[in-house]
Design a protein around this motif. Structure first.
Motif, mmCIF file in Angstrom:
data_model
loop_
_atom_site.group_PDB
_atom_site.id
_atom_site.type_symbol
_atom_site.label_atom_id
_atom_site.label_comp_id
_atom_site.label_asym_id
_atom_site.label_seq_id
_atom_site.Cartn_x
_atom_site.Cartn_y
_atom_site.Cartn_z
ATOM 1 N N ASN A 254 -24.933 43.360 38.223
ATOM 2 C CA ASN A 254 -23.374 42.932 38.430
ATOM 3 C C ASN A 254 -22.634 44.068 37.923
ATOM 4 N N PRO A 255 -21.712 44.537 38.967
ATOM 5 C CA PRO A 255 -20.830 45.895 38.668
ATOM 6 C C PRO A 255 -20.061 45.626 37.593
ATOM 7 N N ALA A 256 -19.834 44.771 36.925
ATOM 8 C CA ALA A 256 -19.108 44.366 35.564
ATOM 9 C C ALA A 256 -19.729 45.183 34.492
ATOM 10 N N MET A 257 -20.997 45.456 34.573
ATOM 11 C CA MET A 257 -21.850 46.059 33.522
ATOM 12 C C MET A 257 -21.411 47.382 33.328
ATOM 13 N N PHE A 258 -20.607 47.946 34.661
ATOM 14 C CA PHE A 258 -20.100 49.382 34.462
ATOM 15 C C PHE A 258 -18.660 49.042 33.803
ATOM 16 N N ASN A 259 -18.573 48.765 32.672
ATOM 17 C CA ASN A 259 -17.376 48.185 31.787
ATOM 18 C C ASN A 259 -16.361 49.183 31.653
ATOM 19 N N ALA A 260 -16.497 50.577 31.656
ATOM 20 C CA ALA A 260 -15.657 51.748 31.484
ATOM 21 C C ALA A 260 -15.173 52.451 32.684
ATOM 22 N N THR A 261 -15.467 51.614 33.868
ATOM 23 C CA THR A 261 -15.014 52.199 35.171
ATOM 24 C C THR A 261 -13.422 52.257 35.176
ATOM 25 N N TYR A 311 -19.910 53.120 31.894
ATOM 26 C CA TYR A 311 -20.048 52.127 30.913
ATOM 27 C C TYR A 311 -20.295 52.514 29.376
ATOM 28 N N ASP A 312 -19.710 51.990 28.618
ATOM 29 C CA ASP A 312 -20.033 52.183 27.098
ATOM 30 C C ASP A 312 -20.969 51.104 26.431
ATOM 31 N N ARG A 313 -21.616 51.746 25.768
ATOM 32 C CA ARG A 313 -22.579 50.637 24.848
ATOM 33 C C ARG A 313 -22.818 51.425 23.353
ATOM 34 N N LYS A 314 -23.285 50.665 22.478
ATOM 35 C CA LYS A 314 -23.576 51.156 21.025
ATOM 36 C C LYS A 314 -25.039 51.626 20.948
ATOM 37 N N GLY A 315 -24.942 52.818 20.582
ATOM 38 C CA GLY A 315 -26.512 53.543 20.336
ATOM 39 C C GLY A 315 -26.690 53.373 19.056
ATOM 40 N N TYR A 316 -28.057 54.041 18.697
ATOM 41 C CA TYR A 316 -28.109 53.884 17.311
ATOM 42 C C TYR A 316 -27.282 54.436 16.431
ATOM 43 N N GLY A 317 -27.063 53.682 15.151
ATOM 44 C CA GLY A 317 -26.045 54.195 14.025
ATOM 45 C C GLY A 317 -24.588 53.837 14.591
ATOM 46 N N GLY A 318 -24.534 53.030 15.621
ATOM 47 C CA GLY A 318 -23.317 52.298 15.978
ATOM 48 C C GLY A 318 -22.420 53.393 16.649
ATOM 49 N N GLY A 323 -22.333 56.311 29.648
ATOM 50 C CA GLY A 323 -23.070 56.566 30.704
ATOM 51 C C GLY A 323 -22.259 56.473 31.999
ATOM 52 N N THR A 324 -22.262 57.751 32.776
ATOM 53 C CA THR A 324 -21.416 57.797 33.828
ATOM 54 C C THR A 324 -22.153 58.251 35.149
ATOM 55 N N LEU A 325 -21.779 57.771 36.463
ATOM 56 C CA LEU A 325 -22.347 57.911 37.571
ATOM 57 C C LEU A 325 -21.207 58.352 38.639
ATOM 58 N N ASP A 326 -21.238 59.546 39.062
ATOM 59 C CA ASP A 326 -20.182 60.330 39.814
ATOM 60 C C ASP A 326 -20.978 60.546 41.178
ATOM 61 N N PHE A 327 -20.160 60.322 42.150
ATOM 62 C CA PHE A 327 -20.726 60.404 43.790
ATOM 63 C C PHE A 327 -19.272 60.796 44.478
ATOM 64 N N SER A 328 -19.721 61.942 45.282
ATOM 65 C CA SER A 328 -18.707 62.299 46.120
ATOM 66 C C SER A 328 -19.305 62.116 47.569
ATOM 67 N N PHE A 329 -18.477 61.864 48.665
ATOM 68 C CA PHE A 329 -19.036 61.290 49.824
ATOM 69 C C PHE A 329 -17.898 61.179 50.875
ATOM 70 N N ALA A 330 -18.218 61.173 52.220
ATOM 71 C CA ALA A 330 -17.363 61.007 53.309
ATOM 72 C C ALA A 330 -17.994 59.962 54.497
ATOM 73 N N ILE A 331 -17.358 59.170 55.141
ATOM 74 C CA ILE A 331 -17.922 58.401 56.225
ATOM 75 C C ILE A 331 -16.927 58.672 57.476
ATOM 76 N N TYR A 332 -17.880 58.830 58.585
ATOM 77 C CA TYR A 332 -17.039 59.388 59.552
ATOM 78 C C TYR A 332 -17.087 58.494 60.630
ATOM 79 N N GLN A 333 -17.759 57.419 60.420
ATOM 80 C CA GLN A 333 -17.828 56.307 61.535
ATOM 81 C C GLN A 333 -17.190 54.863 61.003
ATOM 82 N N LYS A 334 -16.182 54.474 61.918
ATOM 83 C CA LYS A 334 -15.641 53.161 61.333
ATOM 84 C C LYS A 334 -16.589 52.100 61.402
ATOM 85 N N GLY A 335 -16.468 51.159 60.404
ATOM 86 C CA GLY A 335 -17.318 49.970 60.314
ATOM 87 C C GLY A 335 -17.187 49.461 59.000
#
Length: 353
Positions: A254-261, A311-318, A323-335
């Motif tokens: 579920n994309p909602a798991m990435f709650n700090a986007t 997304y944010d989560r509480k680790g040990y000790g509170g 965690g982050t996922l970064d991605f750079s891209f291009a798409i050249y064909q319509k669709g």
């Protein structure tokens, strides 16, 4: 001095002045000048088919008189020298009649700034000598590597003369529908392979995002970028872009798991965002980005769109861990395109400790 002599002297001076004025165009400083040292600074062109590529400011005039006009002549196959009309093929292309800003509020607003015109697929601009490969050119229209491509000459002319620049080379690459495309062999268009140093092991190449501060849920080991695969998939001919996330068992996350986007309408220059437990989808204008122009949606040089999921989560000790996922891209064909992030090594741990 007699009156007659004064008259004759005056008349002679007038005739001399008129004669000089009439001959002014013959003075060297008034002739147009085309320097023999005027050159093209680039003679080999290897654009990727399916993308509009402009080679600008590649003619050095060496102080020649402007305007200079340019035309392409003597197009032939590089391998045989036989003449060809391949580069003269005329195709409908989209050109901008108003400037793109990155602040447009809909696909329709972006499209209203473009209009369709007919142009040769490999075009020389008459007034500048710039060269353009239009995105409508594909591998069905032009030879591409590993073929050796085309030779052509360019004639530059002003009223002072002309220069001919011979044996310029167009050797395009096969179209790649998206970037990065490390998973596609640019010569064959097939899945790209990686060979071990002794050629005994063969594996497929994949695209990976940048991953930071993610922990595997089952292994409790850090997730690295090379344990996440990015997959591009075209599912239709519309104008949409969809993001999906897959866990290690290929089940949808579920994309909602990435709650700090952050607000999804600020993720990229897309519109009418729809978020479900299976995906995030936008209406978009193609290509992505629509031009190479730096905006808040792009990388620094404007060549790719950038997205970040977090997304944010509480680790040990509170302590809160992001965690982050970064991605750079291009798409050249319509669709209708999907971008899938497949956590094949281990599913991220979203839950708190």
């Amino acid at each position: 001095m007699s009156t007659m002599f004064k008259y004759r002297l005056t008349a002679s001076l007038v005739l001399l002045i008129i004669g000089l004025a009439g001959c002014k165009k013959w003075f060297p400083e008034d002739l147009d000048y085309l320097s023999p040292k005027a050159v093209y600074t680039q003679k080999l062109f290897t654009p990727v088919l399916g993308r509009t590529t402009v080679y600008s400011m590649i003619f050095s005039s060496d102080n020649s008189t402007t305007p200079i006009t340019f035309r392409m002549v003597n197009v032939r196959y590089r391998s045989t020298g036989a003449p060809t009309h391949d580069l003269e093929k005329v195709v409908p292309v989209w050109v901008w009649k108003e400037g793109y800003t990155g602040n447009e509020k809909s696909v329709q607003e972006i499209e209203s700034k473009r209009t369709q015109e007919n142009h040769p697929i490999w075009e020389i601009r008459e007034k500048s000598g710039d060269l353009v490969l239009w995105s409508a050119a594909d591998s069905s229209m032009l030879r591409q590597q590993p073929d050796s491509g085309y030779l052509f000459d360019v004639v530059a002319t002003n009223s002072g003369g002309s220069n001919t620049y011979k044996d310029m080379i167009l050797d395009p690459m096969r179209e790649l529908p998206y970037s990065p495309a490390t998973d596609i062999d640019p010569l064959t268009g097939q899945r790209a392979l990686k060979y071990s140093s002794d050629s005994t092991q063969i594996t497929y190449l994949y695209i990976s995002p940048n991953i930071s501060n993610m922990l595997g849920d089952s292994t409790e080991l850090p997730i690295k970028g090379d344990s996440v695969r990015v997959l591009f998939r075209k599912t239709g001919t519309g104008n949409s872009l969809t993001f999906k996330f897959l866990d290690k068992d290929s089940a949808l996350i579920n994309p909602a798991m990435f709650n700090a986007t952050g607000p999804l309408d600020s993720l990229l220059h897309g519109f009418n965002v729809r978020a479900t437990p299976q995906y995030i989808r936008y209406d978009v204008a193609y290509p992505i980005p629509v031009i190479k122009y730096t905006t808040r949606w792009t990388t620094g040089d404007g060549s790719q769109t950038k997205v970040k999921f977090a997304y944010d989560r509480k680790g040990y000790g509170g302590r809160v861990e992001r965690g982050t996922l970064d991605f750079s891209f291009a798409i050249y064909q319509k669709g209708d395109w999907e971008v899938l992030f497949y956590f094949f090594g281990d599913t991220p741990r979203f839950r708190n400790e």
